[in-house]
Design a protein around this motif. Structure first.
Motif, PDB file in Angstrom:
ATOM      1  N   UNK A  35       6.387   5.466  -1.704  1.00  0.00           N
ATOM      2  CA  UNK A  35       5.817   6.495  -2.001  1.00  0.00           C
ATOM      3  C   UNK A  35       5.242   6.710  -3.435  1.00  0.00           C
ATOM      4  N   UNK A  36       4.345   7.570  -3.776  1.00  0.00           N
ATOM      5  CA  UNK A  36       3.998   7.836  -5.070  1.00  0.00           C
ATOM      6  C   UNK A  36       4.729   8.666  -5.895  1.00  0.00           C
ATOM      7  N   UNK A  37       5.292   8.465  -7.008  1.00  0.00           N
ATOM      8  CA  UNK A  37       6.231   9.292  -7.745  1.00  0.00           C
ATOM      9  C   UNK A  37       5.451  10.331  -8.407  1.00  0.00           C
ATOM     10  N   UNK A  38       5.998  11.667  -8.707  1.00  0.00           N
ATOM     11  CA  UNK A  38       5.399  12.632  -9.360  1.00  0.00           C
ATOM     12  C   UNK A  38       4.954  12.204 -10.858  1.00  0.00           C
ATOM     13  N   UNK A  91       0.906  -1.303  -0.011  1.00  0.00           N
ATOM     14  CA  UNK A  91       0.108  -0.110   0.073  1.00  0.00           C
ATOM     15  C   UNK A  91       0.777   1.309  -0.077  1.00  0.00           C
ATOM     16  N   UNK A  92       0.383   2.337  -0.530  1.00  0.00           N
ATOM     17  CA  UNK A  92       0.922   3.750  -0.417  1.00  0.00           C
ATOM     18  C   UNK A  92       1.314   3.907   0.899  1.00  0.00           C
ATOM     19  N   UNK A  93       2.629   4.420   1.139  1.00  0.00           N
ATOM     20  CA  UNK A  93       3.100   4.884   2.471  1.00  0.00           C
ATOM     21  C   UNK A  93       3.365   3.544   3.344  1.00  0.00           C
ATOM     22  N   UNK A  94       3.405   2.272   2.747  1.00  0.00           N
ATOM     23  CA  UNK A  94       3.587   1.132   3.399  1.00  0.00           C
ATOM     24  C   UNK A  94       5.012   1.031   3.831  1.00  0.00           C
ATOM     25  N   UNK A  99      10.701   3.630  -3.649  1.00  0.00           N
ATOM     26  CA  UNK A  99      11.082   3.412  -2.242  1.00  0.00           C
ATOM     27  C   UNK A  99      11.972   4.743  -1.889  1.00  0.00           C
ATOM     28  N   UNK A 100      11.748   4.999  -0.746  1.00  0.00           N
ATOM     29  CA  UNK A 100      12.457   5.932   0.163  1.00  0.00           C
ATOM     30  C   UNK A 100      13.202   5.430   1.420  1.00  0.00           C
ATOM     31  N   UNK A 101      14.570   5.500   1.297  1.00  0.00           N
ATOM     32  CA  UNK A 101      15.271   5.004   2.618  1.00  0.00           C
ATOM     33  C   UNK A 101      15.122   5.878   3.503  1.00  0.00           C
ATOM     34  N   UNK A 102      14.502   5.572   4.632  1.00  0.00           N
ATOM     35  CA  UNK A 102      14.478   6.248   5.985  1.00  0.00           C
ATOM     36  C   UNK A 102      15.380   6.131   7.244  1.00  0.00           C
ATOM     37  N   UNK A 103      15.737   4.984   7.279  1.00  0.00           N
ATOM     38  CA  UNK A 103      16.632   4.511   8.335  1.00  0.00           C
ATOM     39  C   UNK A 103      17.466   3.512   8.101  1.00  0.00           C
ATOM     40  N   UNK A 104      18.657   3.449   8.661  1.00  0.00           N
ATOM     41  CA  UNK A 104      19.499   2.273   8.705  1.00  0.00           C
ATOM     42  C   UNK A 104      20.188   1.999  10.097  1.00  0.00           C
TER      43      UNK A 104
END
Length: 427
Positions: A422-425, A297-300, A326-331
């Protein structure tokens, strides 16, 4: 209050006159005492009030009262949840039964503890370094009791927790450790009723934690490419569920679907599924991202469990080159540091003095749980440090303690990567 004050004022003159006059008034009729009347207290007060107020009091007394629930029903309504709570908690605190899992703890040298996991059976025997203990001696006992083996060694028996079962259950592949699984569950923010995809069943450790997190209304899809790992994960999951049903009222949810298939070829199976979260525990997770991201899902969140930082670099490079949403938030790398906090034992010699903990003493202790007393207070006061220790011991009626990191540390480490879809522009 006004009525009682009026009653007191009305009674004052009569009492004073009665002390100075005779028991009979001048008209010859005997006086009627207040305590000789058979009127109720409300009627006495009403007669002292003005007629208007007395009529209002009479109307209020004669008005019908609203029906009230019997106190017995209220007590039953309050006692019902308590009784249900007691019934739900009773089996967990009840004695061991055949077919249940039991965890035995054996104390060893250097303050270490050996844990043994067994499934109770009437004819079986628990074998430990301290001797043998028949299972029939454990069945019927309450958890938390200390039993002795045939050779006299003490064993602490209790029910295992989920993380202890995961660490002691049979394994084929390297398991995801509970410390890392806890961080992954927080990353994905899983709620009861969610649908979660897992790639790499392994020995079933992650599947068990996901099953508890999503609850009876949730669903876990666990893909595994190797048949031996697939069978072992199903076996460990089934053994935990069967033991849980014996020792608890509620059943462990049967919400994990183990699938023997390569995730890279499962795109058609996931078209009709909406995933709330994804966890990837495999050698090349970048191969699974193009397959799972359409169903997420979007935001999953997609959480990835990797063994070294070079795998993280390959994963992020694949996301960038393939332009995956996909956006990498944390490692993060989760580490735990164990500590030893033990009473100190003082050893003094002719020219020096040494402070040691119980774990450094090789000779066996007569009683492992009694406090160790300080033996020579006169020698202890020779230095400032020892003098302060003895003062604290005399004041608090205890012995000094030594705290330091444990000589045994958990060396396993892993890198946890949090990816957000995320949803691309639109172009």
């Amino acid at each position: 209050m006004r009525a009682w004050r009026a009653l007191r004022r009305a009674a004052a003159p009569s009492s004073s006159s009665s002390s100075s006059s005779s028991s009979f008034p001048t008209d010859g009729k005997p006086r009627r005492r207040a305590w000789e009347t058979s009127l109720s207290p409300l009627e006495r007060v009403r007669r002292l009030l003005p007629p208007e107020e007395a009529a209002a009091v009479a109307r209020c007394a004669a008005a019908p009262q609203p029906p009230q629930a019997p106190p017995e029903k209220e007590e039953v309504a309050v006692a019902a949840p308590r009784q249900a709570l007691g019934e739900a908690a009773a089996p967990r605190s009840g004695p061991f039964r055949a077919g249940e899992l039991a965890l035995a703890e054996v104390r060893r040298k250097h303050n270490s503890t050996l844990k043994l996991l067994c499934r109770l059976a009437a004819e079986a025997v628990l074998s430990s370094p301290g001797g043998l203990l028949p299972h029939r001696d454990i069945i019927g006992q309450l958890p938390g009791q200390v039993l002795r083996t045939a050779s006299g060694k003490r064993l602490l028996l209790r029910r295992p927790s989920l993380d202890e079962y995961v660490l002691l259950m049979p394994r084929g592949a390297t398991i995801a450790y509970p410390k890392d699984i806890s961080a992954l569950l927080m990353m994905m923010d899983i709620h009861p009723g969610d649908t979660v995809l897992e790639t790499g069943s392994g020995s079933g450790a992650m599947s068990l934690f996901l099953s508890r997190a999503v609850g009876p209304k949730g669903r876990v899809l666990s893909y595994e490419i190797r048949e031996d790992h697939h069978n072992l994960a199903k076996k460990n999951y089934r053994h935990w569920r069967s033991a849980w049903e014996i020792g608890h009222v509620d059943e462990w949810p049967d919400n994990v679907e183990f699938i023997l298939k390569d995730i890279s070829t499962a795109a058609a199976d996931l078209k009709s599924v909406t995933l709330d979260a994804v966890v990837l525990d495999m050698l090349n997770p970048q191969c699974a991202l193009p397959v799972v991201h359409p169903s997420l899902k979007q935001g999953g969140v997609c959480a990835v469990y990797l063994a070294n930082i070079t795998q993280v670099i390959d994963l992020l490079d694949r996301i960038r080159s393939c332009k995956l949403p996909f956006l990498c938030e944390r490692i993060i790398e989760v580490t735990h540091r164990s500590w030893s906090v033990l009473p100190a034992k003082l050893k003094h010699y002719k020219s020096s003095q040494m402070v040691e903990t119980q774990e450094n003493i090789e000779e066996p202790l007569q009683n492992e749980y009694e406090e160790i007393h300080i033996e020579d207070q006169a020698v202890l006061k020779e230095s400032e440090c020892n003098e302060s220790l003895s003062g604290a011991a005399e004041t608090n009626h205890s012995v000094p303690y030594i705290a330091r990191p444990s000589h045994w540390q958990e060396a396993h480490s892993a890198f946890l990567t949090k990816l957000r879809k995320f949803r691309p522009l639109l172009s």
